[in-house]
Design a protein around this motif. Structure first.
Motif, mmCIF file in Angstrom:
data_model
loop_
_atom_site.group_PDB
_atom_site.id
_atom_site.type_symbol
_atom_site.label_atom_id
_atom_site.label_comp_id
_atom_site.label_asym_id
_atom_site.label_seq_id
_atom_site.Cartn_x
_atom_site.Cartn_y
_atom_site.Cartn_z
ATOM 1 N N UNK A 106 0.807 -1.226 0.000
ATOM 2 C CA UNK A 106 0.000 0.000 0.000
ATOM 3 C C UNK A 106 0.837 1.271 0.000
ATOM 4 N N UNK A 107 1.979 1.265 0.674
ATOM 5 C CA UNK A 107 2.819 2.456 0.687
ATOM 6 C C UNK A 107 3.275 2.798 -0.727
ATOM 7 N N UNK A 108 3.612 1.764 -1.505
ATOM 8 C CA UNK A 108 4.029 1.999 -2.890
ATOM 9 C C UNK A 108 2.855 2.495 -3.732
ATOM 10 N N UNK A 109 1.667 1.955 -3.468
ATOM 11 C CA UNK A 109 0.467 2.406 -4.183
ATOM 12 C C UNK A 109 0.201 3.881 -3.889
ATOM 13 N N UNK A 110 0.324 4.260 -2.626
ATOM 14 C CA UNK A 110 0.096 5.644 -2.229
ATOM 15 C C UNK A 110 1.120 6.572 -2.881
ATOM 16 N N UNK A 111 2.385 6.156 -2.853
ATOM 17 C CA UNK A 111 3.451 6.969 -3.433
ATOM 18 C C UNK A 111 3.308 7.042 -4.952
ATOM 19 N N UNK A 131 -6.435 1.693 -4.795
ATOM 20 C CA UNK A 131 -5.763 0.401 -4.725
ATOM 21 C C UNK A 131 -5.074 0.212 -3.387
ATOM 22 N N UNK A 132 -4.476 1.277 -2.866
ATOM 23 C CA UNK A 132 -3.808 1.209 -1.563
ATOM 24 C C UNK A 132 -4.784 0.861 -0.462
ATOM 25 N N UNK A 133 -6.020 1.333 -0.592
ATOM 26 C CA UNK A 133 -7.024 1.128 0.453
ATOM 27 C C UNK A 133 -7.658 -0.259 0.420
ATOM 28 N N UNK A 134 -7.339 -1.068 -0.599
ATOM 29 C CA UNK A 134 -7.897 -2.421 -0.657
ATOM 30 C C UNK A 134 -7.194 -3.360 0.323
ATOM 31 N N UNK A 135 -6.067 -2.920 0.864
ATOM 32 C CA UNK A 135 -5.320 -3.742 1.819
ATOM 33 C C UNK A 135 -5.838 -3.468 3.228
ATOM 34 N N UNK A 136 -6.550 -4.409 3.848
ATOM 35 C CA UNK A 136 -7.127 -4.176 5.177
ATOM 36 C C UNK A 136 -6.072 -4.048 6.274
ATOM 37 N N UNK A 137 -4.831 -4.444 5.988
ATOM 38 C CA UNK A 137 -3.773 -4.383 6.986
ATOM 39 C C UNK A 137 -2.945 -3.098 6.892
ATOM 40 N N UNK A 139 -1.613 0.195 7.735
ATOM 41 C CA UNK A 139 -1.710 0.779 9.075
ATOM 42 C C UNK A 139 -1.806 2.308 9.102
ATOM 43 N N UNK A 140 -1.698 2.969 7.950
ATOM 44 C CA UNK A 140 -1.862 4.430 7.925
ATOM 45 C C UNK A 140 -2.832 4.829 6.805
ATOM 46 N N UNK A 141 -4.052 4.303 6.833
ATOM 47 C CA UNK A 141 -4.990 4.582 5.743
ATOM 48 C C UNK A 141 -5.426 6.041 5.669
ATOM 49 N N UNK A 142 -5.339 6.769 6.791
ATOM 50 C CA UNK A 142 -5.736 8.180 6.731
ATOM 51 C C UNK A 142 -4.824 8.985 5.807
ATOM 52 N N UNK A 143 -3.559 8.576 5.712
ATOM 53 C CA UNK A 143 -2.619 9.264 4.847
ATOM 54 C C UNK A 143 -3.053 9.196 3.383
ATOM 55 N N UNK A 172 -7.762 6.002 13.983
ATOM 56 C CA UNK A 172 -7.190 6.254 15.302
ATOM 57 C C UNK A 172 -6.163 5.168 15.646
ATOM 58 N N UNK A 173 -4.919 5.532 15.939
ATOM 59 C CA UNK A 173 -4.408 6.907 16.007
ATOM 60 C C UNK A 173 -4.136 7.458 14.608
ATOM 61 N N UNK A 174 -4.213 8.762 14.445
ATOM 62 C CA UNK A 174 -3.997 9.346 13.122
ATOM 63 C C UNK A 174 -2.518 9.442 12.778
ATOM 64 N N UNK A 175 -2.211 9.325 11.480
ATOM 65 C CA UNK A 175 -0.841 9.551 11.013
ATOM 66 C C UNK A 175 -0.731 10.913 10.331
ATOM 67 N N UNK A 176 -1.892 11.520 10.051
ATOM 68 C CA UNK A 176 -1.948 12.876 9.500
ATOM 69 C C UNK A 176 -2.465 13.790 10.604
ATOM 70 N N UNK A 177 -1.798 14.919 10.871
ATOM 71 C CA UNK A 177 -2.282 15.829 11.905
ATOM 72 C C UNK A 177 -3.744 16.199 11.666
ATOM 73 N N UNK A 178 -4.606 16.070 12.675
ATOM 74 C CA UNK A 178 -6.037 16.374 12.512
ATOM 75 C C UNK A 178 -6.298 17.783 11.987
#
Length: 228
Positions: A106-111, A131-137, A139-143, A172-178
């Motif tokens: 997912x990190x590569x998909x996001x990048x 595509x990045x969000x299809x991975x349920x594992x 850990x930083x989907x908010x990004x 929660x917890x967020x990886x992007x500042x609220x």
């Protein structure tokens, strides 16, 4: 992401992966484990020098990939450096190669989405983010949801952007500042004419980042909301 779309645009990287696999089969993979270990060593070396000597890190990642074309992390590292250098096509190639090795990366998909957005290929970027969000594992989907929301705003899909930003705030917890997510959400509410919601979101930003960049932007937009 489908297997077919994962291989789109890989070109020479995919050829190297295949060639390595064929060579491994012909040689009985007698030295493959040694190559994998050395490759990982070069990758770790690259990570260690990434913040102090980017050129050294680049060479280390290259050596890691030469030894093991399936080293997805080294390819991601190369993509990161290319992205920082503004070489978006090369970054795209490396991210796609990493995804071809592991479709759940997912990190590569996001990048990849960010590299595509930088090339004004917004529809492809949106596809990569989803595509990045299809991975349920992941850990930083908010990004990635924030990136997705921004891309949807660019394409004029404010309803979709609103949903993406709202989902990001639920992580929660967020990886992007609220403060950042609430500012983006407040802007979208403003565009949609949801005045009450916009005021609530922007007030949160002004409180969370009082006097800061985001707080100042929120205060400016709040001023517009108060005008008749």
């Amino acid at each position: 992401m489908s297997r077919t779309s994962s291989f789109t645009g890989i070109n020479q990287s995919a050829i190297r992966v295949i060639a390595w696999g064929v060579a491994c089969l012909l040689a009985g993979c007698a030295t493959s484990q040694e190559s994998i270990q050395k490759s990982q060593g070069y990758y770790q070396e690259g990570v260690a020098s990434l913040n102090t000597d980017r050129q050294k890190a680049f060479v280390s990642f290259q050596k890691a990939v030469q030894l093991n074309p399936d080293n997805k992390d080294a390819r991601y590292g190369l993509g990161h450096i290319y992205f920082a250098q503004g070489k978006m096509q090369q970054a795209e190639e490396e991210f796609r190669a990493a995804i071809a090795i592991d479709e759940s990366f997912s990190e590569a998909q996001n990048y990849l989405g960010q590299a595509l957005a930088a090339q004004n290929r917004w529809d492809e970027a949106i596809k990569a983010y989803r595509g990045a969000l299809t991975n349920p594992l992941y850990d930083t989907p908010d990004k990635v949801r924030v990136n997705l929301g921004r891309a949807l705003v660019h394409q004029g899909d404010y309803q979709g952007a609103m949903e993406a930003f709202e989902d990001a705030l639920n992580v929660n917890p967020p990886s992007v500042p609220p403060a950042i997510t609430n500012l983006e959400l407040g802007r979208v509410y403003y565009k949609l004419g949801y005045t009450v919601r916009a005021r609530e979101a922007l007030t949160k930003v002004a409180t969370l980042d009082k006097g800061g960049e985001y707080g100042t932007a929120a205060a400016e937009l709040l001023g517009r909301l108060k005008k008749p």
